[in-house]
Scaffold this motif. Structure first.
Motif, PDB file in Angstrom:
ATOM      1  N   ALA A   1      39.839 -47.997  10.488  1.00 47.82           N
ATOM      2  CA  ALA A   1      39.871 -49.454  10.338  1.00 47.82           C
ATOM      3  C   ALA A   1      41.150 -50.004   9.682  1.00 47.82           C
ATOM      4  CB  ALA A   1      38.664 -49.907   9.534  1.00 47.82           C
ATOM      5  N   LEU A   2      41.778 -49.233   8.778  1.00 44.92           N
ATOM      6  CA  LEU A   2      42.867 -49.807   7.984  1.00 44.92           C
ATOM      7  C   LEU A   2      44.232 -49.698   8.656  1.00 44.92           C
ATOM      8  CD1 LEU A   2      41.959 -48.598   4.397  1.00 44.92           C
ATOM      9  CD2 LEU A   2      42.000 -50.940   5.208  1.00 44.92           C
ATOM     10  N   THR A   3      45.128 -50.657   8.367  1.00 47.57           N
ATOM     11  CA  THR A   3      46.492 -50.598   8.900  1.00 47.57           C
ATOM     12  C   THR A   3      47.445 -50.046   7.853  1.00 47.57           C
ATOM     13  OG1 THR A   3      46.914 -52.835   8.128  1.00 47.57           O
ATOM     14  CG2 THR A   3      46.176 -52.591  10.411  1.00 47.57           C
ATOM     15  N   ASP A   4      46.941 -49.787   6.655  1.00 46.77           N
ATOM     16  CA  ASP A   4      47.776 -49.461   5.516  1.00 46.77           C
ATOM     17  C   ASP A   4      47.345 -48.094   4.968  1.00 46.77           C
ATOM     18  OD1 ASP A   4      47.567 -50.822   2.173  1.00 46.77           O
ATOM     19  OD2 ASP A   4      49.201 -49.709   3.087  1.00 46.77           O
ATOM     20  N   ASP A   5      48.271 -47.149   4.960  1.00 46.66           N
ATOM     21  CA  ASP A   5      47.895 -45.785   4.547  1.00 46.66           C
ATOM     22  C   ASP A   5      47.518 -45.724   3.075  1.00 46.66           C
ATOM     23  OD1 ASP A   5      48.574 -44.112   7.052  1.00 46.66           O
ATOM     24  OD2 ASP A   5      50.217 -45.514   6.792  1.00 46.66           O
ATOM     25  N   ALA A   6      48.207 -46.517   2.235  1.00 44.84           N
ATOM     26  CA  ALA A   6      47.860 -46.524   0.814  1.00 44.84           C
ATOM     27  C   ALA A   6      46.428 -47.025   0.621  1.00 44.84           C
ATOM     28  CB  ALA A   6      48.843 -47.389   0.026  1.00 44.84           C
ATOM     29  N   GLY A   7      45.965 -47.894   1.517  1.00 47.14           N
ATOM     30  CA  GLY A   7      44.587 -48.395   1.446  1.00 47.14           C
ATOM     31  C   GLY A   7      43.576 -47.268   1.570  1.00 47.14           C
ATOM     32  N   LEU A   8      43.913 -46.247   2.361  1.00 51.19           N
ATOM     33  CA  LEU A   8      43.020 -45.092   2.505  1.00 51.19           C
ATOM     34  C   LEU A   8      42.917 -44.338   1.179  1.00 51.19           C
ATOM     35  CD1 LEU A   8      44.284 -43.638   5.925  1.00 51.19           C
ATOM     36  CD2 LEU A   8      42.210 -44.973   5.529  1.00 51.19           C
ATOM     37  N   VAL A   9      44.057 -44.267   0.476  1.00 51.41           N
ATOM     38  CA  VAL A   9      44.083 -43.572  -0.817  1.00 51.41           C
ATOM     39  C   VAL A   9      43.264 -44.365  -1.845  1.00 51.41           C
ATOM     40  CG1 VAL A   9      45.592 -42.746  -2.676  1.00 51.41           C
ATOM     41  CG2 VAL A   9      46.294 -42.492  -0.287  1.00 51.41           C
ATOM     42  N   GLU A  10      43.417 -45.696  -1.808  1.00 51.48           N
ATOM     43  CA  GLU A  10      42.617 -46.545  -2.702  1.00 51.48           C
ATOM     44  C   GLU A  10      41.128 -46.295  -2.463  1.00 51.48           C
ATOM     45  OE1 GLU A  10      45.461 -50.097  -1.612  1.00 51.48           O
ATOM     46  OE2 GLU A  10      43.584 -50.857  -2.416  1.00 51.48           O
TER      47      GLU A  10
ATOM     48  N   GLN B   1      46.354 -45.373  13.049  1.00 55.07           N
ATOM     49  CA  GLN B   1      45.965 -44.282  12.167  1.00 55.07           C
ATOM     50  C   GLN B   1      46.007 -42.933  12.882  1.00 55.07           C
ATOM     51  OE1 GLN B   1      42.813 -45.509   9.429  1.00 55.07           O
ATOM     52  NE2 GLN B   1      41.780 -43.656  10.126  1.00 55.07           N
ATOM     53  N   GLU B   2      45.604 -42.941  14.145  1.00 51.80           N
ATOM     54  CA  GLU B   2      45.636 -41.704  14.933  1.00 51.80           C
ATOM     55  C   GLU B   2      47.087 -41.283  15.163  1.00 51.80           C
ATOM     56  OE1 GLU B   2      43.960 -39.947  19.130  1.00 51.80           O
ATOM     57  OE2 GLU B   2      43.540 -42.042  18.661  1.00 51.80           O
ATOM     58  N   SER B   3      47.967 -42.268  15.383  1.00 50.17           N
ATOM     59  CA  SER B   3      49.390 -41.948  15.577  1.00 50.17           C
ATOM     60  C   SER B   3      49.968 -41.313  14.316  1.00 50.17           C
ATOM     61  CB  SER B   3      50.176 -43.211  15.938  1.00 50.17           C
ATOM     62  OG  SER B   3      49.731 -43.732  17.162  1.00 50.17           O
ATOM     63  N   VAL B   4      49.579 -41.837  13.137  1.00 47.10           N
ATOM     64  CA  VAL B   4      50.052 -41.244  11.873  1.00 47.10           C
ATOM     65  C   VAL B   4      49.527 -39.811  11.752  1.00 47.10           C
ATOM     66  CG1 VAL B   4      49.981 -41.402   9.339  1.00 47.10           C
ATOM     67  CG2 VAL B   4      50.319 -43.471  10.708  1.00 47.10           C
ATOM     68  N   SER B   5      48.243 -39.605  12.072  1.00 49.81           N
ATOM     69  CA  SER B   5      47.658 -38.257  11.988  1.00 49.81           C
ATOM     70  C   SER B   5      48.379 -37.282  12.910  1.00 49.81           C
ATOM     71  CB  SER B   5      46.175 -38.281  12.373  1.00 49.81           C
ATOM     72  OG  SER B   5      45.443 -38.935  11.390  1.00 49.81           O
TER      73      SER B   5
ATOM     74  N   ALA C   1      44.312 -35.319   3.576  1.00 51.09           N
ATOM     75  CA  ALA C   1      42.880 -35.413   3.245  1.00 51.09           C
ATOM     76  C   ALA C   1      42.316 -36.793   3.577  1.00 51.09           C
ATOM     77  CB  ALA C   1      42.672 -35.109   1.749  1.00 51.09           C
ATOM     78  N   VAL C   2      43.054 -37.864   3.239  1.00 53.03           N
ATOM     79  CA  VAL C   2      42.501 -39.198   3.495  1.00 53.03           C
ATOM     80  C   VAL C   2      42.486 -39.501   4.990  1.00 53.03           C
ATOM     81  CG1 VAL C   2      43.010 -40.145   1.214  1.00 53.03           C
ATOM     82  CG2 VAL C   2      44.668 -40.494   3.059  1.00 53.03           C
ATOM     83  N   HIS C   3      43.449 -38.959   5.721  1.00 51.83           N
ATOM     84  CA  HIS C   3      43.427 -39.181   7.169  1.00 51.83           C
ATOM     85  C   HIS C   3      42.308 -38.406   7.839  1.00 51.83           C
ATOM     86  CE1 HIS C   3      46.518 -41.887   8.754  1.00 51.83           C
ATOM     87  NE2 HIS C   3      47.077 -41.703   7.579  1.00 51.83           N
ATOM     88  N   ALA C   4      42.016 -37.228   7.308  1.00 41.76           N
ATOM     89  CA  ALA C   4      40.946 -36.412   7.906  1.00 41.76           C
ATOM     90  C   ALA C   4      39.603 -37.113   7.798  1.00 41.76           C
ATOM     91  CB  ALA C   4      40.898 -35.047   7.228  1.00 41.76           C
ATOM     92  N   SER C   5      39.419 -37.945   6.762  1.00 42.92           N
ATOM     93  CA  SER C   5      38.110 -38.582   6.593  1.00 42.92           C
ATOM     94  C   SER C   5      38.153 -40.088   6.861  1.00 42.92           C
ATOM     95  CB  SER C   5      37.597 -38.315   5.173  1.00 42.92           C
ATOM     96  OG  SER C   5      38.544 -38.797   4.237  1.00 42.92           O
TER      97      SER C   5
END
Ligand code: C5P
Length: 242
Positions: free
Chosen positions: A197-206, A89-93, A189-193
């Motif tokens: 824990a998640l491996t799936d970016d869409a999961g953050l949006v959910e 997740q940090e790498s994506v950010s 926005a979802v990455h900022a908060s």
């Protein structure tokens, strides 16, 4: 420093590849495993770069490998390589931080899906452009899926086993592929908060309570992880030149 592809494109594609598994030395890292003589990452980037809408590709590499990954990809396409972080997740950010604000559509793609056709990248991007905050490519689940719990093995076979608790209705299940697509501000926005824990970016949006929209995936976007996948991918390269 920001390497551009199609200057009129409106899409950035992030490829997190900073797991310890990407070390360029011996040990068979996933994204650098050879397929028809070239690393999976090279195959993946070549297809991403072939999608007309893509203006920018950002690869997150292990900090110690940034220069080596830059050299590996330089002959393939103009790619921005940044140092990744401790978690995916940090790498994506960190990759997202390299995307200019005017790019409205951001895709996150897995290098192991090395044969993903440019058309799938375009269809995910198009759905985001239509206004969906998050878009994932999906395929129907072909196997029957059972829910299991701990149980005994048969008589004379001591030790832990599993017992079927129920059969899941597979008509409502989907296998999820990449690229996953997002409106830039939604992913930011979802990455900022996010809590890591998640491996799936869409999961953050959910989790944020926003809709995640499905588009049809592609069998060519298979995740090349097991030896059998490599054999299948080699065969696909020969028969279809995807
Ligand atoms: O380790 P895992 O299979 O979850 O990694 C999924 C993807 O995320 C891999 O491509 C890996 O290189 C990437 N990753 C990353 N930064 C990390 C850990 C994993 O970019 N710190």
């Amino acid at each position: 420093m920001t390497a551009q592809l199609n200057a009129r494109g409106d899409v950035a594609v992030l490829v997190p590849a900073a797991g310890a598994g990407l070390r360029l030395g011996p040990g068979g890292p996933k994204a650098l495993r050879l397929l028809a003589g070239e690393p999976l990452l090279v195959h993946a980037i070549r297809r991403v770069a072939a999608a007309d809408s893509v203006r920018l590709i950002v690869v997150a590499a292990p900090a110690a490998e940034v220069e080596a990954v830059r050299e590996l990809l330089a002959p393939v396409a103009p790619v921005t390589v940044v140092a990744g972080g401790a978690e995916r997740q940090e790498s994506v950010s960190l990759a997202l931080a390299a995307v200019p604000a005017e790019i409205e559509v951001v895709l996150v793609h897995d290098a192991a899906r090395a044969l993903t056709p440019p058309q799938l990248i375009e269809s995910v991007a198009a759905a985001v452009r239509q206004g969906h905050p998050a878009v994932i490519p999906v395929l129907p689940v072909v196997d029957t899926i059972k829910e299991v719990g701990p149980g005994e093995l048969g008589p004379g076979e001591p030790g832990p086993g599993e017992i079927v608790l129920g059969t899941v209705d597979r008509s409502v299940l989907r296998s999820v592929q990449t690229p996953q697509g997002f409106r830039h501000e939604v992913l930011a926005a979802v990455h900022a908060s996010a809590d890591g824990a998640l491996t799936d970016d869409a999961g953050l949006v959910e989790k944020a309570g926003l809709p995640v929209t499905c588009v049809p995936g592609s069998e060519l976007a298979l995740k090349i992880t097991r030896p059998l996948d490599l054999i299948l991918a080699e065969a696909l390269l020969h028969v279809r030149s995807p």
